[in-house]
Design a protein around this motif. Structure first.
Motif, PDB file in Angstrom:
ATOM      1  N   ALA A   1       0.829  -1.209   0.000  1.00  0.00           N
ATOM      2  CA  ALA A   1       0.000   0.000   0.000  1.00  0.00           C
ATOM      3  C   ALA A   1       0.862   1.257   0.000  1.00  0.00           C
ATOM      4  N   ARG A   2       1.906   1.264   0.783  1.00  0.00           N
ATOM      5  CA  ARG A   2       2.766   2.452   0.855  1.00  0.00           C
ATOM      6  C   ARG A   2       3.533   2.663  -0.445  1.00  0.00           C
ATOM      7  N   LEU A   3       4.037   1.581  -1.029  1.00  0.00           N
ATOM      8  CA  LEU A   3       4.723   1.701  -2.310  1.00  0.00           C
ATOM      9  C   LEU A   3       3.757   2.121  -3.414  1.00  0.00           C
ATOM     10  N   THR A   4       2.524   1.627  -3.356  1.00  0.00           N
ATOM     11  CA  THR A   4       1.516   2.027  -4.334  1.00  0.00           C
ATOM     12  C   THR A   4       1.223   3.517  -4.221  1.00  0.00           C
ATOM     13  N   GLY A   5       1.191   4.005  -2.975  1.00  0.00           N
ATOM     14  CA  GLY A   5       0.983   5.439  -2.765  1.00  0.00           C
ATOM     15  C   GLY A   5       2.109   6.263  -3.343  1.00  0.00           C
ATOM     16  N   GLU A   6       3.336   5.779  -3.210  1.00  0.00           N
ATOM     17  CA  GLU A   6       4.477   6.480  -3.793  1.00  0.00           C
ATOM     18  C   GLU A   6       4.366   6.514  -5.317  1.00  0.00           C
TER      19      GLU A   6
ATOM     20  N   GLN B   1      10.715   9.916  -7.030  1.00  0.00           N
ATOM     21  CA  GLN B   1      12.136   9.669  -6.839  1.00  0.00           C
ATOM     22  C   GLN B   1      12.667  10.416  -5.620  1.00  0.00           C
ATOM     23  N   ILE B   2      12.221  11.649  -5.441  1.00  0.00           N
ATOM     24  CA  ILE B   2      12.637  12.424  -4.269  1.00  0.00           C
ATOM     25  C   ILE B   2      12.195  11.728  -2.994  1.00  0.00           C
TER      26      ILE B   2
ATOM     27  N   PRO C   1      25.457  16.287  -0.801  1.00  0.00           N
ATOM     28  CA  PRO C   1      24.943  16.608   0.538  1.00  0.00           C
ATOM     29  C   PRO C   1      24.009  17.815   0.585  1.00  0.00           C
ATOM     30  N   VAL C   2      24.325  18.843  -0.185  1.00  0.00           N
ATOM     31  CA  VAL C   2      23.487  20.053  -0.161  1.00  0.00           C
ATOM     32  C   VAL C   2      22.088  19.750  -0.712  1.00  0.00           C
ATOM     33  N   TYR C   3      22.036  18.982  -1.805  1.00  0.00           N
ATOM     34  CA  TYR C   3      20.739  18.646  -2.405  1.00  0.00           C
ATOM     35  C   TYR C   3      19.931  17.753  -1.474  1.00  0.00           C
ATOM     36  N   LEU C   4      20.588  16.759  -0.869  1.00  0.00           N
ATOM     37  CA  LEU C   4      19.863  15.892   0.060  1.00  0.00           C
ATOM     38  C   LEU C   4      19.338  16.682   1.247  1.00  0.00           C
ATOM     39  N   GLN C   5      20.148  17.593   1.760  1.00  0.00           N
ATOM     40  CA  GLN C   5      19.692  18.427   2.876  1.00  0.00           C
ATOM     41  C   GLN C   5      18.425  19.189   2.501  1.00  0.00           C
ATOM     42  N   ARG C   6      18.384  19.710   1.274  1.00  0.00           N
ATOM     43  CA  ARG C   6      17.244  20.517   0.842  1.00  0.00           C
ATOM     44  C   ARG C   6      15.978  19.676   0.715  1.00  0.00           C
ATOM     45  N   ILE C   7      16.073  18.518   0.043  1.00  0.00           N
ATOM     46  CA  ILE C   7      14.863  17.722  -0.152  1.00  0.00           C
ATOM     47  C   ILE C   7      14.437  17.035   1.151  1.00  0.00           C
TER      48      ILE C   7
END
Length: 308
Positions: A171-176, A185-186, A218-224
């Motif tokens: 169910a959770r993967l289906t929601g994604e 992807q994010i 690291p900067v992009y991961l921090q933002r998302i």
């Protein structure tokens, strides 16, 4: 809707029902062309290796290693495997039966997990999860329990827990998957980062280590991460460590001077300062307060003699 449909409201309203496995098997197919047929049970088909196609009246689904399809009861479908391209699959079929003494019920699952409730509302007769590595360990554990778990209530309880876990994960993967590609992807990047933090919070990890595990800057991961979790990576890690510290203080006899090592902090002084800043109590005072709560709870238990 088919009478035995996964989405039939009676499984959630007319008493306590739970999923029940009616068939499961491994099978390696080669040069196989099945005609349209339907089952009285809901079916999971998981591709262990190779390629195949599953065709319904509305679509043809190309499947490869790691893919999973869930077909509702009564959905006509057929399997096609080409010559020279064998496909090994695991099939699990389930329906519903009264809970008896085995819980949770399907109603409890749906009431307790928003993703499962949303999936039930959508009533998708066919669900396809691509490269669903998350579900493979659950399926494997479920089949091993069915094969080796023996008989009786213990086996029933364990298989119910495992198929319940499987349904929630699907169910959770289906929601994604309902989200658009970029958003999906994010979400997966953030989920992978969270899983990494929960596995390695006891180590001296930093944001750069988590980013490397997710293969992002690291900067992009921090933002998302901040956009999705409403806290920074450092704040999330700190909160998790403090929750684990509270658990160790309240529920174990691990010496206070060692708890910093259990939660990935090299400095005992820093741990004490951070813990007091967040909870308002020193680690020693927190442990004492929790011991007092337990003491008074035990003191309030009264033993009453019943006249003979």
């Amino acid at each position: 809707m088919h009478e035995g449909s996964f989405y039939d409201a009676k499984w959630r309203s007319a008493g306590d029902y739970r999923p029940s496995i009616v068939a499961y098997y491994y099978k390696q197919w080669d040069d196989f062309h099945m005609g349209f047929h339907a089952h009285e049970a809901t079916e999971f088909m998981y591709v262990i290796s190779g390629v195949c196609s599953v065709e319904t009246k509305r679509e043809t689904i190309a499947m490869r290693k790691g893919d999973l399809v869930m077909l509702d009861a009564g959905v006509p479908h057929k399997l096609r495997v080409e010559r020279g391209s064998p496909c090994r699959m695991l099939n699990v079929e389930f329906t519903f039966k009264p809970c008896g003494a085995v819980f949770p019920s399907f109603k409890q699952l749906a009431d307790g997990d928003p993703a499962l409730a949303r999936m039930l509302e959508r009533q998708l007769d066919t669900i396809v999860l691509r490269d669903s590595a998350d579900v493979q360990p659950i399926l494997k554990s479920l089949v091993l329990e069915l094969d080796m778990g023996g008989a009786g209530a213990g086996r029933e309880a364990m298989t119910n827990l495992l198929i319940s876990q499987l349904l929630i994960r699907v169910a959770r993967l289906t929601g994604e998957d309902a989200k658009d590609g970029a958003e999906r992807q994010i979400h997966r990047y953030v989920r992978t980062a969270v899983e990494y933090i929960h596995q390695y919070y006891d180590c001296d990890i930093q944001a750069k280590d988590i980013a490397a595990a997710v293969n992002l800057h690291p900067v992009y991961l921090q933002r998302i991460f901040k956009a999705n979790m409403s806290v920074s990576i450092t704040e999330y890690l700190t909160e998790l460590r403090m929750e684990r510290a509270k658990m160790l203080l309240a529920g174990t006899d691990v010496p206070i001077i060692e708890i910093a090592d259990y939660i990935g902090l090299n400095s005992r002084q820093y741990f004490s300062m951070l813990f007091k800043k967040i909870t308002g109590l020193s680690p020693a005072a927190y442990r004492k307060s929790q011991a007092s709560i337990q003491y008074y709870s035990d003191e309030n238990v009264q033993i009453v003699d019943i006249p003979q």
